[in-house]
Design an enzyme around this catalytic site. Structure first.
Site, PDB file in Angstrom:
ATOM      1  N   ARG A 174      12.393 -46.160   0.071  1.00 27.01           N
ATOM      2  CA  ARG A 174      12.159 -44.813   0.851  1.00 27.01           C
ATOM      3  C   ARG A 174      13.268 -43.952   0.646  1.00 27.01           C
ATOM      4  NH1 ARG A 174      15.048 -41.501   4.144  1.00 27.01           N
ATOM      5  NH2 ARG A 174      16.180 -43.388   5.240  1.00 27.01           N
ATOM      6  N   ASP A 175      14.727 -44.095   0.993  1.00 26.54           N
ATOM      7  CA  ASP A 175      15.795 -43.360   0.790  1.00 26.54           C
ATOM      8  C   ASP A 175      16.305 -43.435  -0.690  1.00 26.54           C
ATOM      9  OD1 ASP A 175      18.200 -42.003   0.990  1.00 26.54           O
ATOM     10  OD2 ASP A 175      18.857 -42.928   2.592  1.00 26.54           O
ATOM     11  N   HIS A 217      24.078 -46.585   8.275  1.00 26.62           N
ATOM     12  CA  HIS A 217      23.284 -46.471   6.975  1.00 26.62           C
ATOM     13  C   HIS A 217      24.303 -45.572   6.430  1.00 26.62           C
ATOM     14  CE1 HIS A 217      19.723 -44.621   4.746  1.00 26.62           C
ATOM     15  NE2 HIS A 217      20.571 -43.823   4.440  1.00 26.62           N
ATOM     16  N   HIS A 236      26.544 -43.362   3.289  1.00 22.25           N
ATOM     17  CA  HIS A 236      26.085 -42.647   1.775  1.00 22.25           C
ATOM     18  C   HIS A 236      27.870 -42.632   1.322  1.00 22.25           C
ATOM     19  CE1 HIS A 236      21.984 -41.352   1.313  1.00 22.25           C
ATOM     20  NE2 HIS A 236      21.888 -41.851   2.572  1.00 22.25           N
ATOM     21  N   CYS A 274      19.721 -37.397   1.046  1.00 25.97           N
ATOM     22  CA  CYS A 274      18.585 -36.453   1.640  1.00 25.97           C
ATOM     23  C   CYS A 274      18.474 -35.176   0.605  1.00 25.97           C
ATOM     24  CB  CYS A 274      19.461 -36.132   2.864  1.00 25.97           C
ATOM     25  SG  CYS A 274      18.445 -35.129   3.993  1.00 25.97           S
ATOM     26  N   ASN A 310      23.329 -43.588  -1.606  1.00 26.37           N
ATOM     27  CA  ASN A 310      23.596 -44.743  -0.566  1.00 26.37           C
ATOM     28  C   ASN A 310      24.585 -45.753  -1.118  1.00 26.37           C
ATOM     29  OD1 ASN A 310      21.385 -44.590   1.721  1.00 26.37           O
ATOM     30  ND2 ASN A 310      20.269 -44.128   0.032  1.00 26.37           N
TER      31      ASN A 310
END
Ligand SMILES: [Zn+2]
Length: 292
Positions: free
Chosen positions: A15-16, A207, A209, A240, A249
């Site tokens: 996903r990310d 989460h 980054h 994002c 990430n």
């Protein structure tokens, strides 16, 4: 210091990691990537996002990916609103991550509605699906800093949002450093402030980054604050699309290695992870060639 014996690493590569990547995987490659991650010992994978293909075209195969992975547990999908939730539910995912932002500007640009409207949708989802098996996770973007210099995000702001999530029916929280500006002190203070408000029984995921290579320091601060679940992506991919100059990430392989070196179990095979990363980067590269 007393470290936990075990830490759970949720891989968010599909996903990310892929939403902002140079290159694109086919749905079949994404499905295989998820299967390989589970086979390597990753317990939970964020397999896709049910977002509008208009805004994030790389996630337009969300249904195909999620339906193909139906028999696996524990699958997680990100949803930005009620429509996304309904789509996710129909595919049989085990958990959904609903997302709001602690930054009002990011909330508007990323979610295209106010925080109050997001929570109205979340409450509706939670009420309508109170008896369903799907786990509702509440994610807070920009929890450790805003991408915009006109805004400042405090631990109290984040704790308020966390509290609203839990009151509305979230059973887990995910705090995201979307901008990658969190420092060990800010991470520690924010987690404690959230715990004080929502209670220690609500599981918190971090989460992160990585903008300033503070990854390990931030993980240690989070462990000290009692967090034992982290979201990471292979090769440090991700970011994002609505944050200028978004950093990637935290790297799944690095985090797993750090944890193992600290004597903390993850159940994940480091060698298998590096094989998966190599193939992923090769596939992304090859798709770039196709596009040229
Ligand atoms: Zn992220």
């Amino acid at each position: 210091m007393n470290w936990p014996q075990t830490v759970k690493v949720i891989d968010v590569t599909p996903r990310d990691g892929l939403q902002d990547a140079a290159g694109e995987l086919t749905a079949e490659q994404k499905i295989q990537l998820c299967r390989d991650l589970y086979a390597a010992g990753v317990q939970s994978v964020e397999i896709t996002a049910f977002v509008s293909p208009k805004w994030v075209p790389l996630m337009r195969d969300a249904e195909t990916v999620a339906l193909a992975l139906r028999e696996l547990s524990d699958t997680i999908a990100l949803v930005p609103n009620q429509k996304g939730f309904e789509r996710a539910l129909a595919t049989g995912v085990n958990a959904v991550t609903f997302v709001v932002s602690a930054s009002p500007i990011h909330q508007r640009e990323n979610l295209r509605m106010s925080l109050a409207d997001s929570f109205e949708q979340f409450r509706r989802i939670a009420q309508m699906h109170a008896s369903s098996q799907v786990r509702l996770r509440g994610a807070i973007s920009c929890a450790f800093g805003s991408p915009f210099s006109t805004e400042s995000i405090t631990p109290e702001t984040v704790a308020d949002i966390a509290c609203e999530y839990v009151d509305s029916g979230a059973v887990e929280l995910s705090l995201a450093d979307t901008v990658g500006v969190g420092t060990p002190q800010v991470i520690y203070d924010t987690i404690l402030s959230v715990k004080q408000r929502v209670g220690h029984h609500v599981p918190i995921t971090l989460h992160l980054h990585d903008r300033y290579e503070l990854g390990l320091g931030n993980i240690v601060a989070a462990l000290a604050a009692g967090v034992t679940v982290f979201e990471t992506a292979l090769a440090g991919l991700g970011g994002c699309p609505f944050v200028p100059d978004a950093p990637g990430n935290l790297d799944t392989e690095k985090v797993v290695r750090w944890l193992h070196l600290m004597g903390i179990h993850t159940g994940i095979d480091e060698h298998a992870l590096s094989q998966i990363r190599k193939r992923l980067l090769k596939d992304l590269d090859a798709s770039n060639g196709r596009a040229d």
